[in-house]
Design a protein around this motif. Structure first.
Motif, PDB file in Angstrom:
ATOM      1  N   GLN A 187       0.658  -1.313  -0.103  1.00 26.84           N
ATOM      2  CA  GLN A 187      -0.052  -0.674   0.185  1.00 26.84           C
ATOM      3  C   GLN A 187       0.642   1.162   0.330  1.00 26.84           C
ATOM      4  O   GLN A 187       0.655   2.321  -0.363  1.00 26.84           O
ATOM      5  CB  GLN A 187      -0.877  -0.278   1.238  1.00 26.84           C
ATOM      6  N   ASP A 188       1.734   1.075   0.284  1.00 31.21           N
ATOM      7  CA  ASP A 188       3.024   2.654   0.305  1.00 31.21           C
ATOM      8  C   ASP A 188       3.699   2.688  -1.216  1.00 31.21           C
ATOM      9  O   ASP A 188       4.016   3.726  -1.586  1.00 31.21           O
ATOM     10  CB  ASP A 188       3.981   2.076   1.305  1.00 31.21           C
ATOM     11  N   GLY A 189       3.075   1.130  -1.835  1.00 30.79           N
ATOM     12  CA  GLY A 189       2.938   1.674  -3.122  1.00 30.79           C
ATOM     13  C   GLY A 189       4.998   1.864  -4.328  1.00 30.79           C
ATOM     14  O   GLY A 189       5.451   1.512  -5.106  1.00 30.79           O
ATOM     15  N   SER A 190       5.542   1.142  -3.031  1.00 30.56           N
ATOM     16  CA  SER A 190       6.514   0.247  -3.355  1.00 30.56           C
ATOM     17  C   SER A 190       6.366  -1.163  -4.689  1.00 30.56           C
ATOM     18  O   SER A 190       4.854  -1.326  -5.357  1.00 30.56           O
ATOM     19  CB  SER A 190       7.064  -1.084  -2.082  1.00 30.56           C
ATOM     20  N   ASP A 225      -4.801   1.191   5.702  1.00 30.98           N
ATOM     21  CA  ASP A 225      -5.776   3.074   5.997  1.00 30.98           C
ATOM     22  C   ASP A 225      -4.113   3.913   5.540  1.00 30.98           C
ATOM     23  O   ASP A 225      -4.918   4.902   5.500  1.00 30.98           O
ATOM     24  CB  ASP A 225      -5.659   2.390   7.482  1.00 30.98           C
ATOM     25  N   GLU A 226      -3.587   3.546   4.372  1.00 28.72           N
ATOM     26  CA  GLU A 226      -2.444   4.050   4.295  1.00 28.72           C
ATOM     27  C   GLU A 226      -2.245   4.953   2.951  1.00 28.72           C
ATOM     28  O   GLU A 226      -1.404   6.118   2.703  1.00 28.72           O
ATOM     29  CB  GLU A 226      -1.023   3.907   4.657  1.00 28.72           C
ATOM     30  N   ILE A 227      -3.241   4.366   2.151  1.00 27.10           N
ATOM     31  CA  ILE A 227      -3.845   4.892   0.712  1.00 27.10           C
ATOM     32  C   ILE A 227      -4.596   6.242   0.879  1.00 27.10           C
ATOM     33  O   ILE A 227      -5.059   6.365   2.237  1.00 27.10           O
ATOM     34  CB  ILE A 227      -4.007   3.910  -0.103  1.00 27.10           C
ATOM     35  N   ASP A 228      -4.658   6.734  -0.447  1.00 27.55           N
ATOM     36  CA  ASP A 228      -4.802   8.397  -0.547  1.00 27.55           C
ATOM     37  C   ASP A 228      -6.440   7.858  -0.764  1.00 27.55           C
ATOM     38  O   ASP A 228      -6.594   7.676  -1.830  1.00 27.55           O
ATOM     39  CB  ASP A 228      -4.660   8.887  -1.893  1.00 27.55           C
TER      40      ASP A 228
END
Lengths: 205, 692
Positions: free
Chosen positions: B338-341, B529-532
């Motif tokens: 979810q951090d886009g890694s 929860d950490e996505i936009d």
């Protein structure tokens, strides 16, 4: 109950004067590269002298950053050694020896007299005019000339009586510098009533 | 190897160890306060006195190196008397406040006074008192109880790398102090553990429980990807505290403050019943209503119009259940990053997303290159290992990316990609350092791989690693110095079981843009929860998780799940080590273990998942990837191709964490972490002007 605390008072910023900066660099240069922390005591003495006889927190932290040490490490050194003062002291710091020889010869009376003259009620207190702070210390190594006190880490006044002690302090307050050494006029640690032995040169020429 | 005789038994011990260690090896117990295996030797408590032949008086065994032919006795009357005496001295100034002391019941002094002390005191004099000291929001001090062992001073100086604690004054006046500064270390909670008495105790835990009331559950931590081994102490339904458990290869015996103190977030902001958005408002509903509502939405929806994103704290079981559920419905839109890694994007090669060197392996490295990472905040215990190695051999550490205080010396090589490219061309002094190093390593943080050109950076880092012999054919045997520093406890597990977009599937960016453009109708957030959230558009959002955080706020249906202390789950740490987390308390209210929620829904949807209990699910997990069957092992990953050549942007690396104390739904709900943020993070932000 005894309560221990270590709370140095607030104070203004500190930095070495240009002359002291040169001296400090000289002290640091005495030690090998990477061992500059060894100069901490030298630098603290220098800072204490410049700061009027005591080390403020800014002065301690200045020395710490000068040597690349953590401030707490320098605080440890300062608080360990009794020769570093963490509270303001008088222009003349009177250190009365209270160890056995001096004590037997009446250092208690000397202390009382000094406190009286300074106008303070307890040791370490700064007199109202800022001229004196009186403390008791352990042996200063002048046992033969007991009792004695030391002024500003430098001058030994020996063979004191309470009156003599007061006299010296009065002179100091006036800005005079009374002659250091025995106040009875004896030379170094000769017997009180003059020489009793070795009064003449024997054999020899 | 020297031979020593201990209590009449001759044993052979390794050279260089101390008499105390030799006695331990021979099975003789030596009491001690100041000695600690992981700290330097102080020798100031004198509790470890033993008799040595031909020595005129008892010796402090912790500070005496063993010599060949030594004859040591630990059971003589002299030794007993010496211990009695030392104990009596230690207790002269120690208050008799055990009944109100939080250390009571787990206090070294209490235990050893029982075992080695006199049964009464001969002192009638007043005890000394020491004023309390301020050490920050996590540590409560009652300094009168301090016995001046200086373990805390040594811990702060050596392990934590913050020289904030010291011992001032001397003799009877000696006292430990911080000069009224909070200890700015993410390892400060460990001071409470190493303090052998009740002088330093845990402030949030103060006066809440006694050790004998607590049920102890051995588990693993999920606050970061290190997988620290922990012991969860619970009473009734509440987790009272979290303590470290020794695991030499992972966390030694330390844990970070977030691991230890975020636990009060477990009882706040909890989702304890299902909710359904009706007329724009979330309203409590029954499980049946919630599951029916989701099933309703799913009916007739084609797989490509739905997606699932797994969050940072998920266990492998729930991710597998969700994956099976989604694939059953024909969806390939799965994403566990979810951090886009971009790790794992182009190749499933494990070496491309693991911390290959292993945490313990850092102690063999002789040069480290950090790329786009602040290990101190992303994996505090990895940073502690690097510091440990730095103290051992002066490890040269090069940093590409923002400069932060890492508690050891670093060399800044630049803040962006050009620095890495220059290094790849072999330019600069640090390239020389790396070339000379026998076992160099690099650590690639999410500041470098969690960006659109992450795959290209991954490939670039791979080339750098190969060119300096960190990994690949030129590397020493059994050495792999290529490391990706994951931040999320679920990440490696998710990658290992392939919670990733299928061949036609969408990745995070694809899911978000799809939702924005109305191409995705349903998004399943498994604790994500950490996505936009604003990019989820008009999609129907199912939030399955345990805290009312960003995801629940946006959700249309909330399915309350279990937090990490409330379920039996499998986690894979950043090294690829499979570990089990265990249930310590039950989930609150109507919340359920996550995989059972999915199992129940699959029944409603009419496509039941093929497992009815955790055992069967674990079996499937092992079928999906046999690695899950090998607990607490690190399987070296083969050096394969990963990453992809491509366009790179010149943007400097940014650090992903701006507040160590609040990185996930649990720590964001924790009042203790909020207090830490206020004291440690906000003043720095204000100072650098990055706040608002």
């Amino acid at each position: 109950m005894k309560v221990t605390t270590y709370i140095p008072p607030k104070a203004e910023d500190f930095a070495f004067t240009p002359e002291n900066l040169d001296k400090a660099k000289g002290y640091v240069a005495r030690y090998p590269e990477g061992r500059q922390a060894s100069a901490v005591i030298w630098l603290l003495y220098l800072a204490q002298e410049q700061n009027g006889g005591w080390l403020s927190v800014p002065a301690i932290e200045y020395v710490a950053s000068f040597l690349g040490m953590a401030p707490i490490r320098v605080h440890e050194v300062v608080s360990f050694y009794t020769m570093f003062n963490t509270q303001p002291v008088g222009r003349h710091q009177i250190q009365i020896c209270r160890t056995t020889s001096c004590w037997l010869r009446g250092s208690d009376e000397i202390s009382k007299a000094c406190l009286e003259e300074a106008g303070t009620s307890r040791f370490g207190e700064l007199s109202e005019d800022g001229a004196f702070s009186v403390v008791e210390v352990e042996c200063l190594g002048a046992c033969c000339n007991a009792p004695m006190f030391q002024v500003n880490d430098r001058d030994y006044y020996e063979d004191l009586t309470p009156e003599k002690a007061k006299e010296i302090m009065r002179a100091l307050r006036k800005g005079e510098t009374p002659a250091a050494g025995s106040q009875q006029g004896r030379v170094s640690s000769e017997p009180e009533g003059g020489l009793t032995t070795l009064t003449e040169v024997q054999g020899g020429a | 190897m020297p031979k020593v005789t201990i209590d009449g038994r001759e044993i052979e011990v390794p050279a260089g160890i101390t008499v105390l260690q030799a006695c331990e090896m021979a099975g003789a117990e030596i009491p001690r306060f100041c000695y600690h295996e992981r700290l330097s030797i102080a020798g100031n408590c004198r509790m470890c006195l033993v008799e040595m032949e031909r020595a005129p008086k008892p010796i402090a065994s912790c500070a005496m190196p063993v010599g060949d032919g030594m004859v040591i006795r630990t059971d003589t009357p002299t030794v007993e008397k010496a211990r009695n005496g030392v104990m009596e001295f230690l207790l002269i100034n120690h208050p008799l406040d055990c009944p109100i002391c939080d250390q009571g019941g787990e206090c070294d002094l209490q235990d050893q006074a029982m075992a080695y002390g006199y049964d009464r005191s001969r002192y009638e004099e007043n005890k000394r008192a020491v004023s309390e000291k301020y050490m920050g929001p996590l540590i409560k001090t009652i300094m009168t109880r301090c016995i001046q062992c200086t373990r805390c001073v040594r811990f702060a100086t050596e392990i934590a790398g913050v020289e904030d604690i010291g011992m001032v004054n001397r003799g009877e006046d000696a006292e430990i102090t911080t000069l009224e500064r909070a200890i700015d270390s993410e390892l400060s909670g460990n001071l409470v553990d190493i303090c052998p008495v009740g002088a330093l105790t845990s402030a949030p835990y103060a006066f809440t429980a006694r050790p004998w009331e607590l049920r102890k559950t051995l588990s693993v931590d999920v606050m970061d990807a290190v997988g620290s081994n922990i012991r969860v102490d619970s009473r009734g339904r509440e987790v009272m505290r979290v303590l470290p458990r020794i695991h030499e290869d992972v966390n030694e015996e330390w844990i970070s403050d977030k691991t230890r103190h975020a636990r009060d977030g477990l009882s706040r902001q909890r989702l304890d019943r299902p909710y359904l958005r009706i007329d724009g408002k979330l309203r409590p509903v029954s499980w049946e209503e919630a599951l029916t509502a989701v099933a309703e939405r799913l009916r007739g929806l084609s797989g490509e119009r739905m997606a699932a994103i797994a969050g940072d704290l998920c266990d492998a079981e729930s991710m597998l259940a969700l994956k099976d559920f989604m694939t059953g419905l024909g969806s390939e839109n799965l994403e566990c990053r979810q951090d886009g890694s971009k790790v794992g994007s182009d190749s499933r090669a494990r070496s491309g997303y693991l911390f290959n060197t292993t945490i313990a392996g850092i102690e063999q490295a002789d040069a480290v290159l950090l790329i786009g990472t602040n290990p101190r905040w992303e994996a505090a215990l990895v940073n502690a290992r690097i510091r440990k190695r730095f103290l051992q051999n002066g490890l040269p550490v090069g940093v590409i990316g923002p400069q932060v205080d890492l508690t050891y010396e670093t060399v800044s090589l630049g803040d962006g990609l050009d620095a890495l490219q220059a290094l790849g061309r072999g330019e600069g002094d640090f390239a020389e350092v790396l070339r000379k190093a026998e076992r160099p390593m690099l650590i690639l943080g999410s500041g470098a791989v969690a960006r659109p050109d992450g795959a290209a950076i991954l490939s670039l880092a791979r080339e750098v690693a190969e060119s300096f012999g960190m990994a690949g054919p030129q590397a020493p045997e059994e050495w792999n110095g290529f490391n990706v520093l994951s931040r999320a406890a679920s990440r490696v597990g998710g990658l290992d079981l392939g919670f990733l977009p299928g061949p036609e599937g969408r990745d995070l960016e694809g899911i978000l843009s799809g939702a924005e453009q109305g191409e995705i109708d349903l998004v399943w957030l498994l604790g994500a929860d950490e996505i936009d959230m604003s990019r989820l558009g008009r999609a129907f959002v199912v939030y399955q998780g345990h805290h009312g955080d960003a995801g629940a706020h946006r959700a249309d249906v909330i399915l309350p799940g279990a937090a990490y202390t409330e379920k039996n789950g499998t986690y894979v740490n950043l090294e690829g080590r499979v570990q089990l987390g265990r249930l310590a308390t039950f989930p609150p209210g109507e919340a359920r273990e996550d995989w059972t929620i999915l199992r129940a829904l699959s029944e409603v949807v009419g496509q039941p998942l093929p497992y009815d209990n955790l055992g069967e699910l674990r079996q499937k997990l092992i079928e999906a990837n046999p690695l899950f069957g090998r607990l607490d092992e690190v399987q070296p990953a083969a050096w394969e191709a990963f990453g992809a050549k491509g366009e790179v942007s010149g943007a400097p690396f940014a650090l992903p964490i701006d507040n160590f104390y609040m990185t996930d739904p649990i720590s964001r709900a924790s009042p203790t972490m909020a207090k830490c943020t206020e004291i440690f993070v906000l003043p720095k932000r204000a100072a650098t002007g990055t706040e608002g």
